[in-house]
Design a protein around this motif. Structure first.
Motif, PDB file in Angstrom:
ATOM      1  N   LEU A 381      -5.775   0.753   6.096  1.00 28.52           N
ATOM      2  CA  LEU A 381      -6.167   0.835   7.499  1.00 28.52           C
ATOM      3  C   LEU A 381      -7.596   1.344   7.600  1.00 28.52           C
ATOM      4  O   LEU A 381      -7.991   2.240   6.842  1.00 28.52           O
ATOM      5  CB  LEU A 381      -5.252   1.789   8.276  1.00 28.52           C
ATOM      6  CG  LEU A 381      -3.771   1.406   8.394  1.00 28.52           C
ATOM      7  CD1 LEU A 381      -3.033   2.466   9.187  1.00 28.52           C
ATOM      8  CD2 LEU A 381      -3.623   0.055   9.052  1.00 28.52           C
ATOM      9  N   PRO A 382      -8.397   0.823   8.542  1.00 31.37           N
ATOM     10  CA  PRO A 382      -9.740   1.369   8.745  1.00 31.37           C
ATOM     11  C   PRO A 382      -9.655   2.736   9.429  1.00 31.37           C
ATOM     12  O   PRO A 382      -8.625   3.114   9.999  1.00 31.37           O
ATOM     13  CB  PRO A 382     -10.414   0.335   9.661  1.00 31.37           C
ATOM     14  CG  PRO A 382      -9.480  -0.815   9.754  1.00 31.37           C
ATOM     15  CD  PRO A 382      -8.132  -0.333   9.401  1.00 31.37           C
ATOM     16  N   ALA A 383     -10.730   3.488   9.362  1.00 33.13           N
ATOM     17  CA  ALA A 383     -10.783   4.775  10.039  1.00 33.13           C
ATOM     18  C   ALA A 383     -10.650   4.579  11.545  1.00 33.13           C
ATOM     19  O   ALA A 383     -11.136   3.596  12.110  1.00 33.13           O
ATOM     20  CB  ALA A 383     -12.100   5.482   9.704  1.00 33.13           C
ATOM     21  N   LYS A 384      -9.959   5.520  12.187  1.00 33.42           N
ATOM     22  CA  LYS A 384      -9.771   5.530  13.651  1.00 33.42           C
ATOM     23  C   LYS A 384      -8.974   4.332  14.149  1.00 33.42           C
ATOM     24  O   LYS A 384      -9.063   3.961  15.314  1.00 33.42           O
ATOM     25  CB  LYS A 384     -11.131   5.569  14.373  1.00 33.42           C
ATOM     26  CG  LYS A 384     -12.085   6.663  13.911  1.00 33.42           C
ATOM     27  CD  LYS A 384     -11.576   8.040  14.224  1.00 33.42           C
ATOM     28  CE  LYS A 384     -12.603   9.129  13.942  1.00 33.42           C
ATOM     29  NZ  LYS A 384     -12.987   9.219  12.550  1.00 33.42           N
ATOM     30  N   LEU A 389      -0.342  -0.190  12.954  1.00 38.59           N
ATOM     31  CA  LEU A 389      -0.633  -1.217  11.946  1.00 38.59           C
ATOM     32  C   LEU A 389       0.096  -0.949  10.634  1.00 38.59           C
ATOM     33  O   LEU A 389       0.083  -1.801   9.737  1.00 38.59           O
ATOM     34  CB  LEU A 389      -2.142  -1.284  11.695  1.00 38.59           C
ATOM     35  CG  LEU A 389      -2.983  -1.832  12.863  1.00 38.59           C
ATOM     36  CD1 LEU A 389      -4.470  -1.656  12.577  1.00 38.59           C
ATOM     37  CD2 LEU A 389      -2.647  -3.290  13.132  1.00 38.59           C
ATOM     38  N   GLN A 390       0.743   0.213  10.518  1.00 36.59           N
ATOM     39  CA  GLN A 390       1.537   0.501   9.323  1.00 36.59           C
ATOM     40  C   GLN A 390       2.854  -0.263   9.318  1.00 36.59           C
ATOM     41  O   GLN A 390       3.487  -0.388   8.260  1.00 36.59           O
ATOM     42  CB  GLN A 390       1.841   2.003   9.240  1.00 36.59           C
ATOM     43  CG  GLN A 390       0.606   2.871   9.143  1.00 36.59           C
ATOM     44  CD  GLN A 390       0.942   4.352   9.231  1.00 36.59           C
ATOM     45  OE1 GLN A 390       0.926   5.065   8.240  1.00 36.59           O
ATOM     46  NE2 GLN A 390       1.229   4.825  10.429  1.00 36.59           N
ATOM     47  N   SER A 541       5.915   3.452   1.758  1.00 38.72           N
ATOM     48  CA  SER A 541       5.893   2.056   2.203  1.00 38.72           C
ATOM     49  C   SER A 541       4.433   1.634   2.325  1.00 38.72           C
ATOM     50  O   SER A 541       3.765   1.924   3.316  1.00 38.72           O
ATOM     51  CB  SER A 541       6.615   1.923   3.550  1.00 38.72           C
ATOM     52  OG  SER A 541       6.478   0.619   4.061  1.00 38.72           O
ATOM     53  N   ALA A 542       3.936   0.978   1.280  1.00 42.92           N
ATOM     54  CA  ALA A 542       2.522   0.595   1.213  1.00 42.92           C
ATOM     55  C   ALA A 542       2.418  -0.811   0.648  1.00 42.92           C
ATOM     56  O   ALA A 542       2.143  -0.995  -0.546  1.00 42.92           O
ATOM     57  CB  ALA A 542       1.745   1.591   0.350  1.00 42.92           C
ATOM     58  N   PRO A 543       2.653  -1.834   1.459  1.00 41.23           N
ATOM     59  CA  PRO A 543       2.693  -3.209   0.936  1.00 41.23           C
ATOM     60  C   PRO A 543       1.363  -3.717   0.398  1.00 41.23           C
ATOM     61  O   PRO A 543       1.349  -4.686  -0.364  1.00 41.23           O
ATOM     62  CB  PRO A 543       3.151  -4.035   2.145  1.00 41.23           C
ATOM     63  CG  PRO A 543       2.838  -3.203   3.342  1.00 41.23           C
ATOM     64  CD  PRO A 543       2.955  -1.779   2.901  1.00 41.23           C
ATOM     65  N   TYR A 544       0.238  -3.096   0.782  1.00 34.24           N
ATOM     66  CA  TYR A 544      -1.069  -3.582   0.323  1.00 34.24           C
ATOM     67  C   TYR A 544      -1.625  -2.761  -0.840  1.00 34.24           C
ATOM     68  O   TYR A 544      -2.585  -3.188  -1.479  1.00 34.24           O
ATOM     69  CB  TYR A 544      -2.074  -3.551   1.480  1.00 34.24           C
ATOM     70  CG  TYR A 544      -1.764  -4.526   2.588  1.00 34.24           C
ATOM     71  CD1 TYR A 544      -2.244  -5.831   2.559  1.00 34.24           C
ATOM     72  CD2 TYR A 544      -0.972  -4.144   3.667  1.00 34.24           C
ATOM     73  CE1 TYR A 544      -1.957  -6.726   3.578  1.00 34.24           C
ATOM     74  CE2 TYR A 544      -0.674  -5.039   4.690  1.00 34.24           C
ATOM     75  CZ  TYR A 544      -1.166  -6.325   4.636  1.00 34.24           C
ATOM     76  OH  TYR A 544      -0.874  -7.210   5.650  1.00 34.24           O
TER      77      TYR A 544
END
Length: 710
Positions: A381-384, A389-390, A541-544
């Motif tokens: 995820l980008p900052a801020k 989006l998770q 849970s981190a699919p990327y």
């Protein structure tokens, strides 16, 4: 008379030597190979999900490659060769006949019984000497006899006769077992004679020189250089030095990501022409217009300027790929997509060094920035950006449908707290999520381990108040409440207490055992259960993220006025109670206990801190709350100790009998203690939480409000 050194001509001893030496070397190498081959993540539970993004197969491949990387091929070859050699040596040991030492016996040599008389001995000797005399006997070629063998036989017969007839020779035989007297001893060297004979000795010296003069110093030097080459966190020392120079007191997540791109590890990943290959293509992709941010990569204007100020090379390409990874930007090239996924684990490893550097400065902002960067790297995820989006299938378009034009992002907890029809109306529909995709997102959300803090307080084990410079324990009580949990049970008040271990249980006091109270004995002392195994939460849970990662929670105290860390982080990766039931999806809502010990301030007073509970794997799953530490004067502790020593009259004492005669009853010691606690609560109920038992009501109210807000 000295030692007689002989080599192993029969080939019996040297297999033992080779087997022992090989065993000493092979056994630890085998353990190392097995430990590296064992996948720790295989024993851990995972968040159950059927979600597969377009690069999921590539992520799985990179995870497997990383696991295989730990299994060194040379190590496997050494282990296989070692066990093969040991097997062959065992075969030789079992098949080679051991040489037997024949005891010298004059009666056997003369072929007479031990009861034979002198007359029989003399007659037998005369016959044998005539038969085997060197002047009369000739070697028999059919029996492979030689003249030397026959002469030796005649000498043995003569010695045997003398041992039985001559007094001096007989004494030598009786005392030393040999007619010639005391003999020298023989030392057998466990090496084949062929290795040191026929001019082969120089090769043995050469082998020993290579082993102990070249190979051993090389291995020791390589190991020592390797320890100096890397920091305690595992990153290269040169990378740690670059991160140290990039540190700033006001650094944010974007600044940390830029600093992480300076790692020397990227130079090995982008060697030669790879550093500049397709760099412009990557930058054009990440700087395209984004849906929720100015740029598709999620970088700010400031981050864009930092990227463009860099010279072309490994750092610029690494930084561009990091932003492409965080923004989940499709690069339309298999090699670039693979490189995009490869840079994230490297950056995560470097971030550990940056966290250590931030702790050295003890400033709050950089430390939090490093923890938040870890969350961003694991979740891609980008900052801020929005925490939504998770969830699987959630894209910027879906997030915009939920948040609208609000500048405040909606957390996963807030979204899941809404009624199901309301959630569906926002995200299910044309050009949004399908019904199946929505169910999958909800299923994953209900498995994410959100630690909801129920109570936090300070205490000193075995004491009723906290005095200056005492060893204080910060006790954090909380439950794992996944977003969208239904039928959440009420908090059981006794679960919020932290009962001191028995005074004689030194292991429990020092934290060497994990126990829980299962009752009290007749004297009121707590009865503790046996040791329990620590419980690990499910893998993140981190699919990327191209690594398996076990979540960790960091608990620390900060001074909000000075922006400094007051108590360094305590990291928790395992717990004493299960997080989910056996099915891996149903939460237990068990009360977890986190403890952190530190030294109290040297002066009495009220100290207000901000307590942070930060998860390194999920965005928006952190807790921030104020806690107050009340440090009393040492004299107050002494007064409490004196009060405890004053007991009420019991029924067996004279005062108790007089009291009973007046119609009263002798108060029990426990009743007096409870009364004392009640009076102290009434005196201090207006004070803030101090962590002591008598101020428990005040603390409970504060933390109940905290959990309700979450």
């Amino acid at each position: 008379m000295g030692a007689d050194y002989a080599y192993d001509e029969e080939g019996y001893l040297w297999p033992f030597f080779v087997f022992t030496l090989t065993f000493i070397v092979t056994l630890p190498l085998t353990y190392l190979l097995v430990s590296r081959s064992r996948d720790p993540a295989a024993a851990l539970k995972r968040v159950q999900s059927d979600y597969r993004h377009e690069h999921a197969d590539l992520v799985d491949t990179l995870r497997k490659q990383e696991k295989r990387k730990d299994r060194k091929l040379w190590l496997l070859a050494f282990v296989v060769a070692g066990w093969a050699i040991m097997g062959y040596m065992l075969y030789l040991i079992n098949t080679t006949e051991a040489p037997t030492q024949k005891i010298w016996n004059p009666y056997d040599i003369l072929s007479i019984p031990e009861s034979a008389s002198i007359k029989v001995i003399k007659s037998t000797y005369k016959k044998l000497s005539l038969r085997f005399h060197p002047d009369k006997i000739r070697p028999d070629a059919s029996r492979n006899e030689t003249l030397e063998d026959l002469n030796a036989r005649y000498v043995e017969i003569s010695k045997a006769y003398q041992a039985l007839t001559d007094e001096e020779v007989r004494n030598n035989y009786i005392q030393y077992g040999n007619p010639d007297g005391k003999q020298g001893y023989s030392i057998n060297i466990a090496l084949p004679k062929a290795m040191v004979s026929d001019g082969n000795g120089k090769y043995i010296v050469l082998i020993y020189s290579a082993l102990f003069g070249v190979l051993l110093p090389y291995l020791v030097g390589s190991w020592w250089y390797g320890t100096l080459r890397r920091s305690k966190e595992g990153s290269l020392m040169e990378s740690a030095n670059r991160l140290f120079r990039a540190y700033q007191d006001d650094i944010d997540e974007g600044g940390v990501i830029t600093a992480l791109s300076e790692g020397k590890e990227y130079e090995d990943l982008f060697k030669g022409d790879k550093a500049d290959s397709q760099l412009s293509r990557i930058e054009s992709k990440i700087m395209a217009e984004g849906e929720l941010s100015p740029f598709a990569g999620g970088l700010s204007i400031k981050d864009k300027e930092k990227l463009q100020d860099l010279e072309s090379g490994p750092q610029r390409k690494a930084l561009a790929l990091l932003w492409a990874y965080l923004g989940r930007v499709e690069l339309d090239d298999p090699s670039l997509n693979k490189a995009k996924l490869e840079v994230a684990p490297i950056a995560h490893a470097l971030n550990k060094s940056f966290t250590a550097i931030s702790l050295a400065y003890m400033n709050t902002a950089p430390l939090l920035a490093s923890y938040y960067t870890s969350q961003l790297l694991i979740q891609a995820l980008p900052a801020k950006s929005s925490p939504l989006l998770q969830l699987p299938y959630f894209t910027p378009k879906i997030v915009k449908a939920v948040e609208g034009d609000s500048r405040i992002h909606t957390s996963v907890q807030s979204f899941m707290d809404r009624p199901d029809p309301k959630r569906r109306s926002l995200v299910v529909g044309k050009n949004l999520l399908t019904e199946q995709q929505y169910k999958e997102a909800v299923k994953v959300a209900k498995q994410l381990p959100y630690l909801r803090v129920a109570k936090a307080y300070f205490k000193v084990t075995g004491e009723r108040c906290i005095i200056p410079s005492s060893l204080v324990t910060l006790v954090v009580k909380g439950r794992f409440v996944p977003p969208g949990s239904e039928k959440l049970p009420e908090v059981n008040e006794p679960d919020l207490e932290d009962i001191d271990p028995a005074e004689d249980d030194l292991d429990a006091i020092l934290g060497r055992k994990t126990k829980k109270q299962i009752g009290k004995d007749e004297n009121g002392k707590p009865i503790m259960s046996a040791d329990s195994e620590p419980i690990l939460p499910p893998l993140a849970s981190a699919p990327y993220f191209a690594r398996d990662h076990s979540p960790r929670w960091h608990v620390f105290l900060t001074d909000s006025k000075q922006g400094r860390v007051a108590v360094p982080p305590f990291t928790f990766a395992q717990f004493d109670r299960p997080v989910f039931q056996e099915d891996g999806k149903t939460p237990t809502f068990a009360m977890q206990t986190l403890k952190a010990q530190f030294q109290a301030p040297p002066q009495a007073g009220h100290y207000t801190f901000v307590m942070h509970v930060v998860c390194d794997s999920y965005v928006g799953f952190d807790t921030k709350m104020e806690v107050t530490l009340i440090v009393d004067e040492a004299s107050k502790a002494a007064e409490m100790a004196d009060d405890d020593q004053i007991s009420e009259p019991d029924e067996d004492s004279l005062a108790g009998i007089m009291n009973a005669a007046k119609g009263g009853s002798a108060p029990s010691p426990s009743g007096a203690a409870n009364a004392g606690k009640k009076s102290r609560k009434e005196q201090d109920e207006s004070d803030d939480e101090s962590g002591t038992e008598e101020e428990e009501d005040d603390t409970s109210a504060t933390n109940t409000d905290t959990e309700a807000e979450d």
